[in-house]
Structure formats: structure tokens, C-alpha cells
Design a protein around this motif. Structure first.
Motif, PDB file in Angstrom:
ATOM      1  N   GLY A  34      83.397   0.353  46.940  1.00 25.54           N
ATOM      2  CA  GLY A  34      82.864   1.330  47.888  1.00 25.54           C
ATOM      3  C   GLY A  34      83.569   1.388  49.215  1.00 25.54           C
ATOM      4  N   VAL A  35      84.630   0.605  49.421  1.00 27.32           N
ATOM      5  CA  VAL A  35      85.344   0.586  50.705  1.00 27.32           C
ATOM      6  C   VAL A  35      86.751   1.123  50.497  1.00 27.32           C
ATOM      7  N   LEU A  36      87.065   2.231  51.171  1.00 28.31           N
ATOM      8  CA  LEU A  36      88.351   2.907  51.037  1.00 28.31           C
ATOM      9  C   LEU A  36      89.068   2.907  52.381  1.00 28.31           C
ATOM     10  N   LEU A  70      92.084   3.092  58.859  1.00 26.95           N
ATOM     11  CA  LEU A  70      90.630   3.168  58.984  1.00 26.95           C
ATOM     12  C   LEU A  70      90.025   2.776  57.644  1.00 26.95           C
ATOM     13  N   SER A  71      88.978   1.985  57.669  1.00 31.51           N
ATOM     14  CA  SER A  71      88.332   1.560  56.420  1.00 31.51           C
ATOM     15  C   SER A  71      86.908   2.079  56.403  1.00 31.51           C
ATOM     16  N   ILE A  82      80.822  -3.706  56.142  1.00 26.39           N
ATOM     17  CA  ILE A  82      81.924  -2.950  56.727  1.00 26.39           C
ATOM     18  C   ILE A  82      82.129  -3.309  58.194  1.00 26.39           C
ATOM     19  N   GLY A  83      81.228  -4.067  58.771  1.00 31.63           N
ATOM     20  CA  GLY A  83      81.390  -4.556  60.144  1.00 31.63           C
ATOM     21  C   GLY A  83      82.577  -5.473  60.324  1.00 31.63           C
ATOM     22  N   SER A 107      81.718  -6.395  47.099  1.00 27.16           N
ATOM     23  CA  SER A 107      81.540  -5.351  48.111  1.00 27.16           C
ATOM     24  C   SER A 107      82.162  -5.718  49.451  1.00 27.16           C
ATOM     25  N   MET A 108      82.743  -6.906  49.567  1.00 27.06           N
ATOM     26  CA  MET A 108      83.251  -7.409  50.846  1.00 27.06           C
ATOM     27  C   MET A 108      84.770  -7.212  50.917  1.00 27.06           C
TER      28      MET A 108
END
Length: 322
Positions: free
Chosen positions: A23-25, A72-73, A123-124, A153-154
Motif C-alpha cells: 500500500g505504499v508507493l 514522495l511516499s 507512513i509517518g 505494511s512498513m
């Protein structure tokens, strides 16, 4: 270091899209002519002007030393207002997109601390990565406590692994909630704590650091902090524009920015939630009702600046440097 009103607007090319975790692009941006991008400092973010017309703020997660590319993530948020979905589903390599910035509301202190303690939730981690790069290269005493729903997810775990035991990876499905008391220990001077993540983590960290010396804790919020408004705090008032003498009535239930726009007065703004700093305005006279999630307690007490996208007045009149 916050917005000064002179950030650059650039039209950049999407050079790559990279999956960093579930889920992180990551979106890589560069100048089409290959020229250097403006310099930036750890903790900075950009305003991303999406094709739909939405504007969203995303932290720069790459290296400030790399003047060729900005990274940017972005986390895909099913319950978002559309920004993250658009980044994930619409942007493609080769597209061109307008950005404004960089702007830094979350900067490392100018005077180096003796110790740095970083806390990230999900996402922090993104604004903390360049901070860690800087303090690690300086030889400072630092550590990172990094939590998330699960390891999958990390983002950036492989990059962080090179720091060894300085990085504590604590996914919730393996360890439960982050043990902030054990990580931070007793209050101490000479320590700077930087935290970014979901609101429950920020609130818990603020509670733990409540007895620490003033100025120890620095947080960045991706969403606005809850704010309770009483009827006595929501009466109409007048805003006087100091540079022209013009007066505008701000009705109950509206922000200063709302009222100014309704009278054809344009002020730079972006998030409209009090978290990005674009609309920060100097207060000449009167007492603002601060409803942002950005100013420190000391800055609020000084009452010499405010975020007009959410702020109002504590009194019948407020004079602004506009």
C-alpha cells in the motif's frame, strides 16, 4: 522554518513509481531538463497539485543531497478524500505534475541535540528518513522506534536495517502497541524527540513527553487535531486588513479564510485544515483563536501569527498583515 510565501511552483516529470511496502508507493519527480531541484532540509514537504484539481501535502522521503530527484511516499488510504487514491491509480511514469515548495514545518533544531529519539507509525516514517540520514552522518546519539500494522505494511525496512540495533522495528501484530515509556525512559535534558504517525500515536507521545523539558517533542500531523468549539467561541467578528484598512465580517461557523475568499480576497492556502502552514498570516492586533495543528504552545501564546484557514478571533476584532 515555515512558509514564507516565496516557495517555487514547478512542473516536474514523474520519472518512476516504486512499491516500498504493502500500500505504499513512492513517486520520483525530476525536472524535464535535468536541472537541479531547489535545496531542501529534512522534514520538508511538497504541495502536490493533482490532475483532478486536488492539492495534497506529502513529505520528502529521499536524500537532501540528491538534487536530481525528489521522492514522495504515499500510503493508499481507502478512507481518504481522494488524494492518495489518485496518486496510486492515475499517476504514471512520464506524466507531468505541478508541485509547490519545499516547505518545512518539522525541521531539526539548529542547535544539535545530545540525543535524538525518533518515533514513527506507519507512513509517518517518511519525514524521519532524511532526519536519520543527517544525524547518523553527524555521529549523534540517535535511535528509532518504528511501528506499523505488520512488517509487510512498513516501508523502508531494508534501508533501515543497515543501522542495526539503533532501529527498533515493532509491528503491532507481533508486539502490540508501541511501549513509549520503555523506549523514551525518564525525562532528560538535551534530548529531541521527533514523532510522526497516526493521531493516537501522537497523542500518546505527547502524554508521555508532558513532563519533559519544554521544546523536547516535535510532532507532524497528517490530519487535523480534534478541536472542541463552544458556542461562546463562535461569535461573528471583524477582520481588518492592515495594509489597506479594509474590514471584513467573519460570520459564526466560518474561518477567516472563508470570509476573505467570499469577499474576493485571495490568500495562498492549501490544506484548509491547519496542518500545512501555507496560509500562515502575521497578527498585527487582537487575539487569535488558534485551531490549527501546527503552532507550538509557545507560538500560540505569542499570538503574533495564525493559520487563517481554521483560525478565528477571541474578541470582536482582529487585525492581520494583509
Amino acid at each position: 522554518m515555515r512558509a514564507t510565501g516565496d516557495e517555487q511552483s514547478l512542473r516536474l516529470r514523474v520519472t518512476a513509481l516504486v512499491w516500498e511496502a504493502e500500500g505504499v508507493l513512492s513517486v520520483h519527480l525530476s525536472r524535464a531538463d535535468g536541472a537541479h531541484l531547489p535545496p531542501w532540509t529534512p522534514g520538508a514537504h511538497l504541495d502536490l497539485h493533482l490532475p483532478s484539481g486536488l492539492t495534497r501535502q506529502y513529505s520528502l522521503s529521499g536524500s537532501p543531497a540528491d538534487r536530481s530527484t525528489w521522492r514522495l511516499s504515499v500510503l493508499r488510504e481507502p478512507a481518504s478524500r481522494g488524494g492518495s487514491r489518485e496518486v496510486h491509480e492515475v499517476l504514471r511514469p512520464g506524466d507531468h505534475i505541478e508541485v509547490t515548495g519545499p516547505r518545512n514545518n518539522f525541521a531539526l533544531p539548529e542547535d544539535d541535540a545530545l540525543r535524538y529519539r525518533f518515533i514513527a507509525g506507519g507512513i509517518g516514517i517518511t519525514p524521519l528518513l532524511p532526519m536519520i540520514e543527517r544525524v547518523a552522518s553527524s555521529g549523534a546519539d540517535w535511535s528509532l522506534l518504528y511501528g506499523g500494522r505488520s512488517r509487510s505494511s512498513m516501508a523502508f525496512l531494508a534501508d533501515l536495517a543497515r543501522h542495526g540495533e539503533r532501529v527498533l522495528v515493532r509491528p503491532q501484530d507481533e508486539f502490540g502497541l508501541l511501549d513509549l515509556d520503555a523506549y523514551l525512559g525518564p525525562p532528560s535534558s538535551g534530548t529531541s524527540v521527533f514523532c510522526c504517525g497516526p493521531e493516537p500515536l501522537l497523542a500518546a507521545t505527547e502524554q508521555v513527553c508532558g513532563s519533559w523539558p519544554p521544546g523536547t517533542l516535535h510532532v507532524e500531523r497528517f490530519t487535523a487535531q480534534p478541536y472542541d468549539v463552544g458556542a461562546e467561541d463562535d461569535a461573528a467578528f471583524e477582520v481588518v486588513l492592515h495594509r489597506t484598512g479594509r474590514s471584513v465580517t467573519v460570520p459564526a461557523g466560518r474561518s477567516v479564510l472563508d470570509a476573505l475568499e467570499e469577499h474576493g480576497i485571495d490568500v495562498p492556502n492549501s490544506c484548509r485544515e491547519g496542518i500545512c502552514g501555507t496560509c500562515e498570516t502575521k497578527v498585527v492586533a487582537g487575539v487569535p483563536d488558534h485551531r490549527d495543528s501546527l503552532l507550538s504552545p509557545e507560538e500560540r501564546a505569542a499570538n503574533d501569527t495564525m493559520m487563517i484557514c481554521v483560525g478565528r478571533a477571541r474578541g470582536p476584532r482582529l487585525t492581520l498583515d494583509l
